[in-house]
Design a protein around this motif. Structure first.
Motif, mmCIF file in Angstrom:
data_model
loop_
_atom_site.group_PDB
_atom_site.id
_atom_site.type_symbol
_atom_site.label_atom_id
_atom_site.label_comp_id
_atom_site.label_asym_id
_atom_site.label_seq_id
_atom_site.Cartn_x
_atom_site.Cartn_y
_atom_site.Cartn_z
ATOM 1 N N TRP A 62 22.327 46.101 42.416
ATOM 2 C CA TRP A 62 23.432 45.494 41.680
ATOM 3 C C TRP A 62 23.217 43.992 41.525
ATOM 4 N N THR A 63 23.835 43.424 40.515
ATOM 5 C CA THR A 63 23.789 41.986 40.287
ATOM 6 C C THR A 63 25.076 41.366 40.802
ATOM 7 N N SER A 64 24.948 40.426 41.722
ATOM 8 C CA SER A 64 26.113 39.711 42.234
ATOM 9 C C SER A 64 26.631 38.794 41.131
ATOM 10 N N TYR A 65 27.927 38.836 40.900
ATOM 11 C CA TYR A 65 28.476 38.048 39.803
ATOM 12 C C TYR A 65 29.422 36.955 40.283
ATOM 13 N N ALA A 66 30.336 37.279 41.188
ATOM 14 C CA ALA A 66 31.338 36.290 41.586
ATOM 15 C C ALA A 66 31.960 36.674 42.919
ATOM 16 N N THR A 67 32.664 35.733 43.479
ATOM 17 C CA THR A 67 33.540 35.956 44.620
ATOM 18 C C THR A 67 34.918 35.519 44.166
ATOM 19 N N ILE A 68 35.919 36.394 44.353
ATOM 20 C CA ILE A 68 37.263 36.049 43.894
ATOM 21 C C ILE A 68 38.265 36.169 45.042
ATOM 22 N N PRO A 69 39.309 35.330 44.997
ATOM 23 C CA PRO A 69 40.326 35.371 46.050
ATOM 24 C C PRO A 69 41.045 36.723 46.073
ATOM 25 N N ASN A 70 41.406 37.173 47.261
ATOM 26 C CA ASN A 70 42.080 38.458 47.377
ATOM 27 C C ASN A 70 43.481 38.459 46.763
ATOM 28 N N THR A 71 44.077 37.288 46.540
ATOM 29 C CA THR A 71 45.347 37.261 45.799
ATOM 30 C C THR A 71 45.127 37.764 44.377
ATOM 31 N N ILE A 72 43.989 37.418 43.791
ATOM 32 C CA ILE A 72 43.644 37.884 42.441
ATOM 33 C C ILE A 72 43.281 39.362 42.490
ATOM 34 N N SER B 122 36.832 38.649 47.894
ATOM 35 C CA SER B 122 36.035 39.858 47.709
ATOM 36 C C SER B 122 34.929 39.563 46.709
ATOM 37 N N LYS B 123 33.885 40.384 46.736
ATOM 38 C CA LYS B 123 32.706 40.181 45.880
ATOM 39 C C LYS B 123 32.775 41.050 44.632
ATOM 40 N N VAL B 124 32.293 40.495 43.528
ATOM 41 C CA VAL B 124 32.219 41.195 42.248
ATOM 42 C C VAL B 124 30.746 41.382 41.897
ATOM 43 N N TYR B 125 30.392 42.631 41.556
ATOM 44 C CA TYR B 125 29.022 42.975 41.174
ATOM 45 C C TYR B 125 29.035 43.709 39.842
ATOM 46 N N LEU B 126 27.892 43.701 39.177
ATOM 47 C CA LEU B 126 27.655 44.548 38.009
ATOM 48 C C LEU B 126 26.551 45.512 38.395
ATOM 49 N N GLY B 127 26.761 46.778 38.057
ATOM 50 C CA GLY B 127 25.736 47.752 38.374
ATOM 51 C C GLY B 127 26.215 49.163 38.156
ATOM 52 N N ASP B 128 25.394 50.077 38.596
ATOM 53 C CA ASP B 128 25.712 51.495 38.538
ATOM 54 C C ASP B 128 26.107 51.914 39.949
ATOM 55 N N SER C 298 28.820 48.978 35.172
ATOM 56 C CA SER C 298 30.172 49.005 35.718
ATOM 57 C C SER C 298 30.441 47.715 36.484
ATOM 58 N N LEU C 299 31.693 47.372 36.568
ATOM 59 C CA LEU C 299 32.155 46.258 37.376
ATOM 60 C C LEU C 299 32.531 46.839 38.734
ATOM 61 N N ILE C 300 31.930 46.331 39.793
ATOM 62 C CA ILE C 300 32.157 46.865 41.137
ATOM 63 C C ILE C 300 32.758 45.752 41.989
ATOM 64 N N LEU C 301 33.963 45.978 42.446
ATOM 65 C CA LEU C 301 34.688 45.004 43.245
ATOM 66 C C LEU C 301 34.679 45.484 44.700
ATOM 67 N N VAL C 302 33.872 44.828 45.534
ATOM 68 C CA VAL C 302 33.749 45.216 46.941
ATOM 69 C C VAL C 302 34.830 44.470 47.720
ATOM 70 N N LEU C 303 35.742 45.233 48.286
ATOM 71 C CA LEU C 303 36.915 44.675 48.939
ATOM 72 C C LEU C 303 36.599 44.167 50.335
ATOM 73 N N SER C 304 37.271 43.097 50.701
ATOM 74 C CA SER C 304 37.087 42.489 52.007
ATOM 75 C C SER C 304 38.454 42.233 52.635
ATOM 76 N N GLN C 305 38.507 42.268 53.950
ATOM 77 C CA GLN C 305 39.747 41.946 54.656
ATOM 78 C C GLN C 305 39.937 40.431 54.769
ATOM 79 N N GLY C 306 38.931 39.669 54.422
ATOM 80 C CA GLY C 306 39.011 38.212 54.492
ATOM 81 C C GLY C 306 39.824 37.641 53.344
ATOM 82 N N GLU C 307 39.490 36.444 52.956
ATOM 83 C CA GLU C 307 40.226 35.762 51.902
ATOM 84 C C GLU C 307 39.704 36.049 50.509
#
Length: 109
Positions: free
Chosen positions: A57-67, A43-49, A32-41
């Motif tokens: 989980w495997t850390s995959y990316a950090t994406i801007p909260n606008t996205i 959020s983190k994207v992980y792959l895992g169960d 599964s794609l797991i998007l851990v939300l942050s109040q900052g600028e």
């Protein structure tokens, strides 16, 4: 007009492109794609169960909260079916808690 603010159409296009990339990776890895939300600028994207500890989980990316906001606007809780760049994607969007953060889980269907 404020020329420094991002164009909503560009953000939606970037979000759709990111979502298709993440969903393809999720399908390839059988996770599964797991998007851990942050109040900052961003959020983190992980792959895992989501039922396993987040340490697995495997850390995959950090994406801007606008996205992130555009991804959430383009999808809904429960079953989703989207066509992005001619490719159909089917997935379920659910919610989870990771430490003290909310998370959105995208699971291929």
């Amino acid at each position: 007009m404020n020329t420094s603010s991002p164009d909503p159409l560009d953000i939606a296009t970037e979000a759709a492109s990111a979502l298709s990339e993440y969903l393809e990776l999720s399908l390839d890895k059988g996770k599964s794609l797991i998007l851990v939300l942050s109040q900052g600028e961003s959020s983190k994207v992980y792959l895992g169960d989501p039922g396993e500890p987040d340490a697995d989980w495997t850390s995959y990316a950090t994406i801007p909260n606008t996205i992130v906001r555009a991804l959430l606007d383009a999808t809904r809780s429960g079953f989703n079916q989207l066509v992005i760049a001619g490719q159909a994607y089917r997935f379920a969007r659910t919610f989870a808690q990771v430490d003290e953060h909310g998370a959105v889980v995208f699971t291929p269907a």
